[in-house]
Design an enzyme around this catalytic site. Structure first.
Site, short mmCIF file in Angstrom:
data_model
loop_
_atom_site.label_atom_id
_atom_site.label_comp_id
_atom_site.label_asym_id
_atom_site.label_seq_id
_atom_site.Cartn_x
_atom_site.Cartn_y
_atom_site.Cartn_z
N GLU A 95 -91.14 -33.05 -3.59
CA GLU A 95 -91.40 -32.61 -4.97
C GLU A 95 -92.90 -32.37 -5.19
O GLU A 95 -93.29 -31.43 -5.87
CB GLU A 95 -90.87 -33.65 -5.97
CG GLU A 95 -89.35 -33.67 -6.07
CD GLU A 95 -88.83 -34.78 -6.99
OE1 GLU A 95 -87.98 -34.49 -7.84
OE2 GLU A 95 -89.28 -35.94 -6.85
N HIS B 25 -108.30 -1.39 -37.58
CA HIS B 25 -107.82 -0.02 -37.79
C HIS B 25 -106.29 -0.04 -37.81
O HIS B 25 -105.67 -0.76 -37.05
CB HIS B 25 -108.32 0.86 -36.63
CG HIS B 25 -107.75 2.24 -36.61
ND1 HIS B 25 -106.82 2.65 -35.68
CD2 HIS B 25 -107.96 3.31 -37.42
CE1 HIS B 25 -106.50 3.92 -35.90
NE2 HIS B 25 -107.18 4.34 -36.94
N ASN B 26 -105.70 0.75 -38.72
CA ASN B 26 -104.22 0.78 -38.83
C ASN B 26 -103.66 -0.64 -38.78
O ASN B 26 -102.77 -0.95 -37.98
CB ASN B 26 -103.60 1.62 -37.71
CG ASN B 26 -103.83 3.11 -37.92
OD1 ASN B 26 -104.37 3.53 -38.95
ND2 ASN B 26 -103.43 3.92 -36.97
N GLU C 64 -107.07 -1.96 -43.10
CA GLU C 64 -106.78 -0.59 -43.50
C GLU C 64 -105.34 -0.46 -43.98
O GLU C 64 -104.43 -1.09 -43.44
CB GLU C 64 -106.99 0.35 -42.31
CG GLU C 64 -106.78 1.81 -42.68
CD GLU C 64 -106.94 2.76 -41.50
OE1 GLU C 64 -107.18 3.94 -41.75
OE2 GLU C 64 -106.80 2.32 -40.35
N ASP D 69 -102.67 2.68 -44.96
CA ASP D 69 -102.31 4.10 -45.09
C ASP D 69 -101.17 4.21 -46.11
O ASP D 69 -100.08 3.70 -45.86
CB ASP D 69 -101.80 4.66 -43.75
CG ASP D 69 -102.96 5.01 -42.82
OD1 ASP D 69 -104.07 4.56 -43.09
OD2 ASP D 69 -102.73 5.72 -41.83
N HIS E 252 -97.70 4.91 -40.70
CA HIS E 252 -98.54 5.93 -40.07
C HIS E 252 -97.86 7.27 -40.29
O HIS E 252 -96.92 7.62 -39.59
CB HIS E 252 -98.71 5.61 -38.58
CG HIS E 252 -99.91 6.26 -37.99
ND1 HIS E 252 -100.03 6.54 -36.66
CD2 HIS E 252 -101.06 6.71 -38.56
CE1 HIS E 252 -101.20 7.12 -36.44
NE2 HIS E 252 -101.84 7.23 -37.58
N GLU F 249 -106.44 4.61 -47.06
CA GLU F 249 -106.17 6.00 -46.67
C GLU F 249 -105.11 6.50 -47.65
O GLU F 249 -103.93 6.15 -47.52
CB GLU F 249 -105.66 6.05 -45.22
CG GLU F 249 -106.76 5.92 -44.19
CD GLU F 249 -107.86 6.95 -44.35
OE1 GLU F 249 -107.55 8.09 -44.75
OE2 GLU F 249 -109.02 6.62 -44.12
N LYS G 17 -112.02 6.89 -52.26
CA LYS G 17 -112.68 7.97 -52.99
C LYS G 17 -112.90 7.55 -54.45
O LYS G 17 -112.13 6.74 -54.98
CB LYS G 17 -111.82 9.23 -52.96
CG LYS G 17 -111.78 9.92 -51.60
CD LYS G 17 -113.03 10.72 -51.40
CE LYS G 17 -113.04 11.44 -50.07
NZ LYS G 17 -114.27 12.20 -49.90
N ASP H 140 -107.64 -11.94 -9.82
CA ASP H 140 -106.96 -12.23 -8.56
C ASP H 140 -107.17 -11.01 -7.65
O ASP H 140 -106.66 -9.93 -7.93
CB ASP H 140 -105.46 -12.46 -8.85
CG ASP H 140 -104.66 -12.72 -7.57
OD1 ASP H 140 -105.28 -12.97 -6.52
OD2 ASP H 140 -103.42 -12.66 -7.64
#
Length: 755
Positions: free
Chosen positions: A157, A304-305, A334, A336, A349, A383, A434, A703
């Protein structure tokens, strides 16, 4: 030896977990299956199986669990909320990118037993000292190797165990150690004897040699000898005398050694393996930077996203993705937004097969998780593809759900010359979007000045189509739509992060307000870095810049953020869902300063009077290049690349430096054949660092493979400025950025000025 001890096992919640429970594992509204769960005797492993699946079962370690959420606190459990009340439901949240486990108990008492029991075990695991952690690890290996569960382990073992532990050892040597540990001569080791065997197996000759260099009698370090070691090797100077006593008090296991004011070899090894003996300066782990400077003076951990868990075309949109990003210290997320049914805006998305989630649910998640790991502000990058009507709904959700947390007015009522600081914005969520005209428009209005930067990319950038704003199906639609309508209600919520089109650096210098910021695709940003690096640095002293991955990265891959940090870009947005070098660098930079998601830029990137060019670091004021010398001594218990295969790793260590172009460098050791358990390299790698304040250093273990690409074993990345010189251990992390104890590297670092 039982590392759990009697106290934990006497706890009624732990007892119930050990007795076992039948819980429903839930994956969706339609997938709900009963599984039998129980805590194994080691107090560390949870085992579960289906009643019908024969011998098949699954196990996971308490160490893999980050937290337990009570009630309907996951998307899956929310969707079955009508069927199962909250007091039966809980979620096990795993570290890294591993999916959660949603469970339903038969009774509130049973749910509480698991919720409270797992929390106690997590707390215990987190508060172990180095010795307890190692004991637990050894105990765990004993359990794995003791196949017939008789509490003993024969030599056959043990041989299997050595293979599992990633060590190829001469059989005669292994038998010799086994016989020495088998004091009773029974041909089998009990747990206490196994600990002795393990100690002999892991004898650290390279640490012993360092110990001998400073110990007069070869058995202990007297206080003065330890002071000498700290001063000469660990470069601690004047603080070495006070620190020596603190280390003895903290790490020395022997009471008699403590009374003599001495440190034994065991204590010395425990100190070197601790956080204090690690490569990362302990005082820079906590919040140590000035947080009262303008926002534009900080690098900001940015995603992002954020809603995606996988790729950009078919990936799963999930609230969990926001939670995972925020718990990694992300401070700019973010969203969208697109028109959804029933008048409710949705997040996904656009024009792809990614799944959809409700905007209001995203905002509720932000409210609940934005400030769990950091009090400093979160920027919500919008977005916006919605109609005016649904934009107004978005504004209502933002105001109602976030309440006072959402910043909706100037801090002191004055239009600022400089952005406010993270300190002033603590606990606030800022909207980046905006804004209509000036600050006094009062009707729904057209944004007639320009299309957004991202839309412009879709229309005119020949290289890529921006995934940020306009996926393939909408190119023509966007090209026609040079005027977009904005809801006044949404516009009014934008205060310090007004999105504007970027013309050029001269235009910005003459006209831009500090609260106006631009987004750049990675290709546009790279061009600006190359053509006008010093101007980009100056621009970023006053204004925020956001960079986002280009359109061809549909697999959620990332660009190298270092190029953008070199010119002082603050919001360098990465796909947090994708593991790899780029996220290692992001985690490395933000590992300092309390992991709060904000890191103060170097002074030459904040001071208006200082010019800095990443291409020519030697021209800046105060230029002081440094020599970094790293002796890679040894490795300890490196994980197997594929635990199910019999092969042992052939490890090599590569040190990579990321920084200004002159600092980019890689050096590696030779590989060691068939030894992931205690490889010894004793090789020195040298680097010259021209801009130390910007450099990151990444240690990678691989490795070696003659026929194909090397396999990743582990890594650790940190800022050059956070490195402690001297004999240090590097505690390696997995591809996902989670700890893999007790895997480490032992190194000796020296940093000196170039003469």
């Amino acid at each position: 030896m039982d590392p759990e001890g009697p106290r934990v096992k006497d706890d009624p919640h732990i007892k119930m977990m050990m007795a076992g429970s039948t819980l429903r594992k839930v994956k969706s509204r339609s997938w709900k299956k009963q599984r039998h769960f129980r805590l194994l005797e080691d107090g560390l492993t949870i085992w579960y199986k289906s009643r019908w699946a024969g011998k098949g079962h699954t196990t996971f370690s308490i160490a893999e669990i980050e937290a337990v959420r009570e009630g309907h606190q996951s998307e899956v459990l929310l969707c079955i909320a009508e069927e199962y009340p909250a007091n039966l439901c809980f979620t096990l949240v795993f570290q890294g990118r591993q999916g959660n486990l949603d469970l339903v108990a038969d009774s509130p008492e049973e749910a509480q037993a698991w919720i409270q029991g797992v929390r106690k075990l997590i707390h215990k695991a987190e508060n172990m000292d180095e010795k307890e952690r190692l004991d637990q690890w050894v105990w765990d290996w004993f359990q794995k190797a003791d196949k017939n569960k008789d509490g003993k382990m024969n030599f056959k073992e043990v041989r299997k165990l050595l293979k599992m532990m990633n060590v190829e050892m001469n059989e005669d040597h292994a038998l010799h150690l086994f016989t020495m540990a088998d004091k009773s001569g029974s041909g089998a080791l009990e747990i206490e004897q196994f600990v002795q065997f393990y100690k002999m197996l892991t004898q650290r000759d390279e640490v012993w040699k360092v110990f001998q260099d400073y110990s007069a009698d070869g058995e202990k370090l007297m206080l003065e000898e330890l002071e000498n070691f700290l001063m000469l090797e660990q470069h601690e100077g004047e603080r070495s005398s006070q620190h020596a006593q603190e280390l003895i008090d903290h790490y020395e296991p022997s009471e008699s050694a403590k009374k003599q004011g001495a440190m034994s070899f065991d204590g010395f090894q425990m100190y070197l393996c601790s956080q204090e003996g690690s490569i990362f300066k302990p005082e820079l782990r906590g919040l140590y930077q000035d947080m009262s400077q303008p926002l534009s003076h900080y690098f900001i951990s940015s995603s992002h996203n954020t809603y995606l868990l996988e790729d950009q075309l078919r990936g799963h949109s999930s609230l969990e993705a926001y939670i995972q990003a925020l718990k990694r210290g992300c401070r700019c997320v973010e969203i969208d937004c697109w028109d959804g049914g029933d008048g409710e805006p949705i997040v996904y998305h656009g024009h792809t097969l990614t799944s959809k989630i409700l905007f209001k649910d995203v905002i509720s998640t932000l409210r609940d998780y934005a400030f769990k790991v950091s009090d400093f502000p979160v920027i919500l990058s919008l977005e916006n593809h919605c109609s005016v009507e649904q934009q107004t709904v978005m504004a209502q959700h933002l105001s109602q759900i976030l309440g006072d947390t959402l910043l909706t007015s100037l801090l002191d009522g004055q239009v600022p010359q400089l952005l406010p600081s993270p300190q002033e914005l603590k606990g606030k969520i800022l909207l980046k979007a905006k804004k209509i005209g000036g600050r006094d428009s009062s009707v729904d209005g057209a944004l007639t000045d320009e299309v957004s930067d991202e839309e412009e990319t879709a229309n005119s950038d020949a290289e890529t189509l921006s995934t940020e704003e306009t996926p393939a199906a909408s190119v023509n639609h966007s090209a026609k739509k040079s005027k977009s309508k904005l809801s006044q209600f949404l516009s009014d919520l934008v205060v310090y992060c007004k999105s504007v089109h970027f013309h050029d650096f001269e235009h910005s210098r003459l006209n831009a307000k500090c609260y106006e910021m631009s987004s750049f695709s990675e290709s546009k940003a790279k061009k600006l870095v190359k053509d006008a690096g010093p101007e980009f640095v100056q621009h970023n002293k006053r204004q925020l810049s956001r960079i986002y991955p280009g359109a061809l990265r549909t697999d959620s891959s990332n660009y190298n953020p270092q190029d953008m940090w070199n010119v002082g870009c603050q919001i360098v947005a990465l796909n947090f869902q994708k593991a790899g070098l780029e996220m290692d660098l992001n985690d490395g930079l933000f590992r300092q300063n309390g992991c709060c998601g904000f890191v103060l830029k170097p002074e030459f990137m904040r001071d208006e009077g200082t010019q800095f060019s990443p291409e020519r670091p030697e021209e800046r004021q105060g230029y002081k290049p440094l020599r970094l010398s790293i002796q890679v001594i040894s490795g300890q218990q490196l994980p197997k690349v594929n635990p199910k295969e019999g092969s042992i790793v052939d490890p090599l260590v590569r040190v990579e430096v990321y920084g200004v172009p002159k600092d980019q460098a890689k050096e590696e050791t030779n590989y060691i054949n068939n030894n992931g358990f205690n490889p010894v390299w004793n090789e020195t790698l040298n680097f010259i660092i021209h801009a130390p304040e910007l450099a990151l250093v990444r240690f990678v273990v691989e490795d070696h493979d003659k026929a194909s690409k090397n396999d990743f074993v582990g890594q650790f990345t940190l800022p050059f400025t956070c490195i402690q010189a001297g004999y240090r251990h590097i505690h390696l992390l997995s591809k996902d950025g989670t700890a893999i104890p007790p895997s480490s590297l032992f190194i000796n670092i020296s940093i000196s000025e170039l003469t």
